[in-house]
Design an enzyme around this catalytic site. Structure first.
Site, PDB file in Angstrom:
ATOM      1  N   ALA A 208       0.872  -1.102  -0.113  1.00  0.00           N
ATOM      2  CA  ALA A 208      -0.039   0.157   0.008  1.00  0.00           C
ATOM      3  C   ALA A 208       0.837   1.223  -0.102  1.00  0.00           C
ATOM      4  O   ALA A 208       2.023   1.215  -0.282  1.00  0.00           O
ATOM      5  CB  ALA A 208      -0.892  -0.217   1.359  1.00  0.00           C
ATOM      6  N   ASN A 209       0.480   2.306   0.228  1.00  0.00           N
ATOM      7  CA  ASN A 209       1.162   3.561   0.484  1.00  0.00           C
ATOM      8  C   ASN A 209       0.592   4.623   1.537  1.00  0.00           C
ATOM      9  O   ASN A 209      -0.336   4.121   2.167  1.00  0.00           O
ATOM     10  CB  ASN A 209       1.017   4.404  -1.223  1.00  0.00           C
ATOM     11  CG  ASN A 209      -0.316   4.772  -1.423  1.00  0.00           C
ATOM     12  OD1 ASN A 209      -0.913   5.769  -0.751  1.00  0.00           O
ATOM     13  ND2 ASN A 209      -0.731   4.116  -2.426  1.00  0.00           N
ATOM     14  N   ARG A 210       1.301   5.643   1.792  1.00  0.00           N
ATOM     15  CA  ARG A 210       0.986   6.438   3.140  1.00  0.00           C
ATOM     16  C   ARG A 210       0.010   7.311   2.486  1.00  0.00           C
ATOM     17  O   ARG A 210      -0.228   8.149   3.496  1.00  0.00           O
ATOM     18  CB  ARG A 210       2.218   7.299   3.230  1.00  0.00           C
ATOM     19  CG  ARG A 210       3.325   6.480   3.797  1.00  0.00           C
ATOM     20  CD  ARG A 210       4.473   7.238   4.406  1.00  0.00           C
ATOM     21  NE  ARG A 210       5.754   6.491   4.143  1.00  0.00           N
ATOM     22  CZ  ARG A 210       6.145   5.790   5.264  1.00  0.00           C
ATOM     23  NH1 ARG A 210       5.311   5.084   6.005  1.00  0.00           N
ATOM     24  NH2 ARG A 210       7.147   5.081   4.987  1.00  0.00           N
ATOM     25  N   SER A 211      -0.964   7.440   1.694  1.00  0.00           N
ATOM     26  CA  SER A 211      -1.807   8.249   1.371  1.00  0.00           C
ATOM     27  C   SER A 211      -2.885   8.355   2.391  1.00  0.00           C
ATOM     28  O   SER A 211      -3.433   6.911   2.897  1.00  0.00           O
ATOM     29  CB  SER A 211      -2.612   8.177   0.240  1.00  0.00           C
ATOM     30  OG  SER A 211      -3.803   8.651  -0.058  1.00  0.00           O
ATOM     31  N   ALA A 274      -4.314   8.095  -4.245  1.00  0.00           N
ATOM     32  CA  ALA A 274      -2.996   7.546  -4.487  1.00  0.00           C
ATOM     33  C   ALA A 274      -3.102   6.210  -4.978  1.00  0.00           C
ATOM     34  O   ALA A 274      -2.823   5.188  -4.286  1.00  0.00           O
ATOM     35  CB  ALA A 274      -1.997   7.723  -3.180  1.00  0.00           C
TER      36      ALA A 274
END
Ligand code: CTP
Length: 401
Positions: A208-211, A274
């Site tokens: 995943a990502n930090r959005s 994102a």
């Protein structure tokens, strides 16, 4: 109906102040956030504690309080409001506002504000019909200040006549009418993507990502406040579903695309998510620890923004994307706008030093085919409001063409 609307209620000193407590309740029942400023005279009629208990917010009254001024100055009190309601509006406060006096917190907030103002006058009949009061009210109305009441009926001093403050329900209706008049996106359908996506590695692991989803959610809430029928397609975030918005929860990029396509046709799409650029060619069973380290094979994900922007006759009339960059911000964003085929791109710096990812502020440059417009540092909520207002203007202009 007033979901998320921020109302600054200025309570001046009159017996009708007791009805302002009921007004706080009414406005909150309709979903508004109410913050109160009380004059010294108002505190002779009702206590700040009562207003604080009913509003659930701190009550402000002292212009020279070090804590009030450092924590929440008079400028911020008005900046953080969508509408200022003065109830009761006494002859004295109306006169101050008309001539621009600023000798206490309430009058200073009013003169420092560029927000719409609604007056709910309350006073004795003779004070109301006095030519001075009438001239002051006329002057304020000429400046665009709105008014509800006063009404005729029994007054406090065992008299009857005109001067009673409008009932809390009537004031709440007048508040709503002001917002309805601002609802430039009524009858439009909006689609917003927000948050990260999660791409499965196997049935239990994912990338995943930090959005945080804060910006996309704020945009959806702002579009709904302007009356748009708004659908938010949200990846996994901790953000609460915005009020007045239909939310479709998804996990992966492919689910996000399918959920967006299912909403077409829409008038406007804003892609703030994102989205993971790649997904893993996922294992059907949980990967086991063996001697060899696993190698993850990445496969390109569909591009939601580009797909919507190039959707032929199903293309939304206005497609807005974001460009998350860490260097050459405007040039890279301009190139991204052309590549994706969207109408506007909002460029933001997402380097760690900017604090944008996960934070509450954003610094946006809006780029269209001709110009770059820099908005400076704003809260994500203000970015949402500003973008929604720009989208409203876009459709008003198109309708006039
Ligand atoms: N976007 C999308 N679907 C993707 C990737 C991006 O809808 N699979 C959208 C984002 O929501 C954003 C815009 O495309 O509105 C740009 O996203 P960004 O991450 O800045 O760009 P990328 O396309 O990922 O390009 P790069 O990573 O090369 O900068």
């Amino acid at each position: 109906m007033l979901h998320g609307r921020r109302i600054l209620l200025v309570i001046a000193g009159g017996i009708a102040a007791y009805k302002s407590l009921e007004l706080i309740r009414r406005l909150r029942e309709h979903g508004a956030v109410v913050r109160c400023v009380m004059t010294a005279a108002a505190q002779r009629f009702i206590t700040p504690l009562a207003a604080q208990t009913l509003s659930g917010e701190r009550v402000y009254s002292d212009l020279f309080s070090l804590t009030d001024e450092s924590e929440m100055g008079h400028l911020r009190l008005s900046q953080e409001a969508d509408l200022i309601v003065i109830a009761p509006a006494t002859a004295d406060l109306i006169a101050k506002l008309a001539v621009g006096l600023a000798d206490d917190l309430a009058s200073t907030v009013l003169i420092a504000s560029d927000k719409p103002i609604l007056l709910a006058p309350a006073m004795n009949t003779r004070m109301w019909i006095n030519p001075a009061t009438q001239a002051n009210v006329a002057r304020l109305e000429k400046r665009g200040v709105k008014r509800v009441g006063p009404e005729a009926g029994a007054l406090a001093e065992a008299e009857t006549g005109i001067g009673r403050m409008a009932e809390p329900n009537a004031i709440a209706d007048a508040v709503e009418a002001i917002f309805v008049a601002q609802a430039t996106l009524r009858g439009r359908k909006a689609l917003v993507t927000s948050g990260p996506t999660e791409e499965a590695i196997d049935p239990v692991r994912y990338i995943a990502n930090r959005s945080s989803g804060k910006q996309g959610h704020a945009i959806a809430a702002a579009l709904a406040r302007l009356g748009a029928d708004t659908v938010l397609v949200a990846g996994p975030t901790r953000e609460a579903d915005p009020p007045g918005v239909r939310v479709v929860h998804v996990r992966s990029a492919r689910e996000m695309l399918a959920a967006c396509e299912a909403q077409l046709p829409v008038d406007v799409a804003v892609c703030a998510a994102a989205v993971a650029d790649w997904r893993v060619d996922a294992a059907p069973q949980k990967l086991k620890k063996t001697d060899a380290l696993p190698v993850l094979k990445l496969v390109e994900n569909p591009d939601v923004l580009a797909t919507l922007a190039q959707a032929g006759n199903r293309r939304p009339r206005l497609v807005v994307g974001f460009a998350a960059e860490t260097e050459n911000l405007v040039a890279a964003a301009r190139a991204k706008r052309a590549k994706k085929g969207c109408d506007w791109i909002l460029a933001n710096d997402v380097s760690t030093a900017s604090g944008v990812f996960g934070g509450d502020v954003n610094e946006i440059h809006l780029i269209d085919e001709r110009r770059t417009e820099s908005w400076g540092r704003l809260s994500k909520r203000d970015v949402g409001d500003r973008l929604a207002a720009r989208i409203g203007q876009f459709f008003e202009r198109k309708a006039a063409e």
